[in-house]
Design a protein around this motif. Structure first.
Motif, PDB file in Angstrom:
ATOM      1  N   THR A  96       0.804  -1.221   0.000  1.00 30.90           N
ATOM      2  CA  THR A  96       0.000   0.000   0.000  1.00 30.90           C
ATOM      3  C   THR A  96       0.839   1.275   0.000  1.00 30.90           C
ATOM      4  N   CYS A  97       2.105   1.143   0.384  1.00 29.05           N
ATOM      5  CA  CYS A  97       2.994   2.298   0.596  1.00 29.05           C
ATOM      6  C   CYS A  97       2.415   3.253   1.631  1.00 29.05           C
ATOM      7  N   LEU A  98       1.787   2.671   2.648  1.00 27.08           N
ATOM      8  CA  LEU A  98       1.296   3.412   3.806  1.00 27.08           C
ATOM      9  C   LEU A  98       2.010   2.887   5.048  1.00 27.08           C
ATOM     10  N   TRP A  99       2.125   3.738   6.054  1.00 23.28           N
ATOM     11  CA  TRP A  99       2.773   3.358   7.306  1.00 23.28           C
ATOM     12  C   TRP A  99       1.782   2.641   8.206  1.00 23.28           C
ATOM     13  N   GLU A 100       2.256   1.605   8.902  1.00 22.06           N
ATOM     14  CA  GLU A 100       1.397   0.825   9.792  1.00 22.06           C
ATOM     15  C   GLU A 100       2.009   0.758  11.182  1.00 22.06           C
ATOM     16  N   ALA A 101       1.136   0.884  12.172  1.00 24.16           N
ATOM     17  CA  ALA A 101       1.561   0.777  13.569  1.00 24.16           C
ATOM     18  C   ALA A 101       1.922  -0.670  13.878  1.00 24.16           C
ATOM     19  N   PRO A 102       2.771  -0.878  14.896  1.00 23.48           N
ATOM     20  CA  PRO A 102       3.127  -2.243  15.273  1.00 23.48           C
ATOM     21  C   PRO A 102       1.960  -3.001  15.922  1.00 23.48           C
ATOM     22  N   VAL A 103       0.911  -2.264  16.286  1.00 22.88           N
ATOM     23  CA  VAL A 103      -0.299  -2.854  16.866  1.00 22.88           C
ATOM     24  C   VAL A 103      -1.479  -2.382  16.021  1.00 22.88           C
ATOM     25  N   ALA A 104      -2.333  -3.301  15.629  1.00 26.24           N
ATOM     26  CA  ALA A 104      -3.479  -2.954  14.779  1.00 26.24           C
ATOM     27  C   ALA A 104      -4.416  -1.972  15.480  1.00 26.24           C
ATOM     28  N   TYR A 105      -4.976  -1.073  14.701  1.00 28.82           N
ATOM     29  CA  TYR A 105      -5.956  -0.111  15.218  1.00 28.82           C
ATOM     30  C   TYR A 105      -7.197  -0.869  15.668  1.00 28.82           C
ATOM     31  N   PRO A 106      -7.731  -0.566  16.870  1.00 25.62           N
ATOM     32  CA  PRO A 106      -8.926  -1.263  17.355  1.00 25.62           C
ATOM     33  C   PRO A 106     -10.109  -1.090  16.403  1.00 25.62           C
ATOM     34  N   ASN A 107     -10.854  -2.126  16.235  1.00 21.56           N
ATOM     35  CA  ASN A 107     -11.994  -2.125  15.318  1.00 21.56           C
ATOM     36  C   ASN A 107     -13.299  -2.160  16.115  1.00 21.56           C
ATOM     37  N   ASP A 108     -13.487  -1.153  16.961  1.00 19.76           N
ATOM     38  CA  ASP A 108     -14.684  -1.132  17.810  1.00 19.76           C
ATOM     39  C   ASP A 108     -15.532   0.121  17.602  1.00 19.76           C
ATOM     40  N   GLY A 109     -15.220   0.884  16.541  1.00 16.51           N
ATOM     41  CA  GLY A 109     -16.013   2.065  16.228  1.00 16.51           C
ATOM     42  C   GLY A 109     -15.654   3.305  17.034  1.00 16.51           C
ATOM     43  N   GLN A 110     -14.667   3.213  17.905  1.00 16.94           N
ATOM     44  CA  GLN A 110     -14.262   4.367  18.705  1.00 16.94           C
ATOM     45  C   GLN A 110     -13.001   4.986  18.107  1.00 16.94           C
ATOM     46  N   LEU A 111     -12.664   6.177  18.583  1.00 18.04           N
ATOM     47  CA  LEU A 111     -11.490   6.889  18.075  1.00 18.04           C
ATOM     48  C   LEU A 111     -10.312   6.744  19.031  1.00 18.04           C
ATOM     49  N   TYR A 112      -9.128   6.544  18.443  1.00 18.22           N
ATOM     50  CA  TYR A 112      -7.921   6.336  19.221  1.00 18.22           C
ATOM     51  C   TYR A 112      -6.785   7.189  18.684  1.00 18.22           C
ATOM     52  N   ASP A 113      -5.836   7.497  19.551  1.00 12.26           N
ATOM     53  CA  ASP A 113      -4.568   8.130  19.194  1.00 12.26           C
ATOM     54  C   ASP A 113      -3.454   7.141  19.517  1.00 12.26           C
ATOM     55  N   TRP A 114      -2.397   7.178  18.718  1.00 11.44           N
ATOM     56  CA  TRP A 114      -1.254   6.305  18.960  1.00 11.44           C
ATOM     57  C   TRP A 114      -0.358   6.905  20.036  1.00 11.44           C
ATOM     58  N   ASN A 115       0.026   6.101  21.015  1.00 11.95           N
ATOM     59  CA  ASN A 115       0.976   6.501  22.051  1.00 11.95           C
ATOM     60  C   ASN A 115       2.301   5.821  21.727  1.00 11.95           C
ATOM     61  N   GLU A 116       3.235   6.587  21.215  1.00 18.81           N
ATOM     62  CA  GLU A 116       4.519   6.031  20.785  1.00 18.81           C
ATOM     63  C   GLU A 116       5.319   5.490  21.964  1.00 18.81           C
ATOM     64  N   THR A 117       5.246   6.148  23.096  1.00 16.55           N
ATOM     65  CA  THR A 117       6.015   5.716  24.267  1.00 16.55           C
ATOM     66  C   THR A 117       5.573   4.336  24.742  1.00 16.55           C
ATOM     67  N   ASN A 118       4.261   4.142  24.826  1.00 14.33           N
ATOM     68  CA  ASN A 118       3.717   2.876  25.325  1.00 14.33           C
ATOM     69  C   ASN A 118       3.435   1.861  24.218  1.00 14.33           C
ATOM     70  N   GLN A 119       3.546   2.311  22.964  1.00 17.69           N
ATOM     71  CA  GLN A 119       3.260   1.451  21.810  1.00 17.69           C
ATOM     72  C   GLN A 119       1.841   0.877  21.864  1.00 17.69           C
ATOM     73  N   THR A 120       0.895   1.772  22.180  1.00 19.76           N
ATOM     74  CA  THR A 120      -0.505   1.357  22.289  1.00 19.76           C
ATOM     75  C   THR A 120      -1.416   2.417  21.691  1.00 19.76           C
ATOM     76  N   TRP A 121      -2.611   1.987  21.357  1.00 25.69           N
ATOM     77  CA  TRP A 121      -3.663   2.914  20.948  1.00 25.69           C
ATOM     78  C   TRP A 121      -4.407   3.341  22.203  1.00 25.69           C
ATOM     79  N   GLU A 122      -4.605   4.655  22.386  1.00 27.76           N
ATOM     80  CA  GLU A 122      -5.310   5.177  23.546  1.00 27.76           C
ATOM     81  C   GLU A 122      -6.615   5.800  23.120  1.00 27.76           C
ATOM     82  N   LEU A 123      -7.660   5.431  23.803  1.00 29.57           N
ATOM     83  CA  LEU A 123      -8.998   5.920  23.518  1.00 29.57           C
ATOM     84  C   LEU A 123      -9.056   7.439  23.679  1.00 29.57           C
ATOM     85  N   ILE A 124      -9.649   8.099  22.699  1.00 32.36           N
ATOM     86  CA  ILE A 124      -9.865   9.546  22.790  1.00 32.36           C
ATOM     87  C   ILE A 124     -11.181   9.755  23.516  1.00 32.36           C
ATOM     88  N   GLU A 125     -11.132  10.491  24.603  1.00 31.26           N
ATOM     89  CA  GLU A 125     -12.360  10.704  25.390  1.00 31.26           C
ATOM     90  C   GLU A 125     -12.825  12.121  25.291  1.00 31.26           C
TER      91      GLU A 125
END
Length: 125
Positions: A96-125
């Motif tokens: 695809t020539c797109l960048w991908e996170a080392p952890v897949a984006y959650p597929n639950d209909g909510q919005l997340y931001d990537w936390n590079e320090t923790n290598q996790t997706w964090e829920l946007i509240e």
């Protein structure tokens, strides 16, 4: 409408211009038009507004993997536009020539931001 990306140092896109399809009947004609318009000899590459991740949104032929934007890189070997790398931990998907996170984006209909320090997706509240 035809879109053209102006390449600068290291094939980094500096601007994207729109040219009428009546004028840009081929990529080279569009490039010549832009260089004549600006009185330059810049390097321009055509880019497809409807292409993302190697897929054409309107079922047409995908072109150069992704629609370009300022800051994208044109990779001559892949003949593709690659967006800026968002985080050091992300890797380039060669298909695809797109960048991908080392952890897949959650597929639950909510919005997340990537936390590079923790290598996790964090829920946007």
């Amino acid at each position: 409408m035809a879109h053209f990306a102006k390449l600068g140092t290291d094939n980094i896109v500096e601007k994207v211009e729109v040219v009428s399809n009546d004028v840009a009947t081929t990529e080279q004609v569009g490039v010549d038009f832009l260089n004549n318009l600006y009185g330059t000899n810049d390097v321009w590459k055509q880019t497809s507004y409807n292409t993302y991740g190697g897929v054409h949104k309107l079922d047409g032929t995908p072109f150069r993997k992704n629609f370009s934007g300022i800051g994208y890189t044109y990779d001559e070997n892949r003949d593709a536009f690659i967006p800026p790398k968002p985080f050091n931990s992300w890797t380039l998907n060669e298909d695809t020539c797109l960048w991908e996170a080392p952890v897949a984006y959650p597929n639950d209909g909510q919005l997340y931001d990537w936390n590079e320090t923790n290598q996790t997706w964090e829920l946007i509240e």
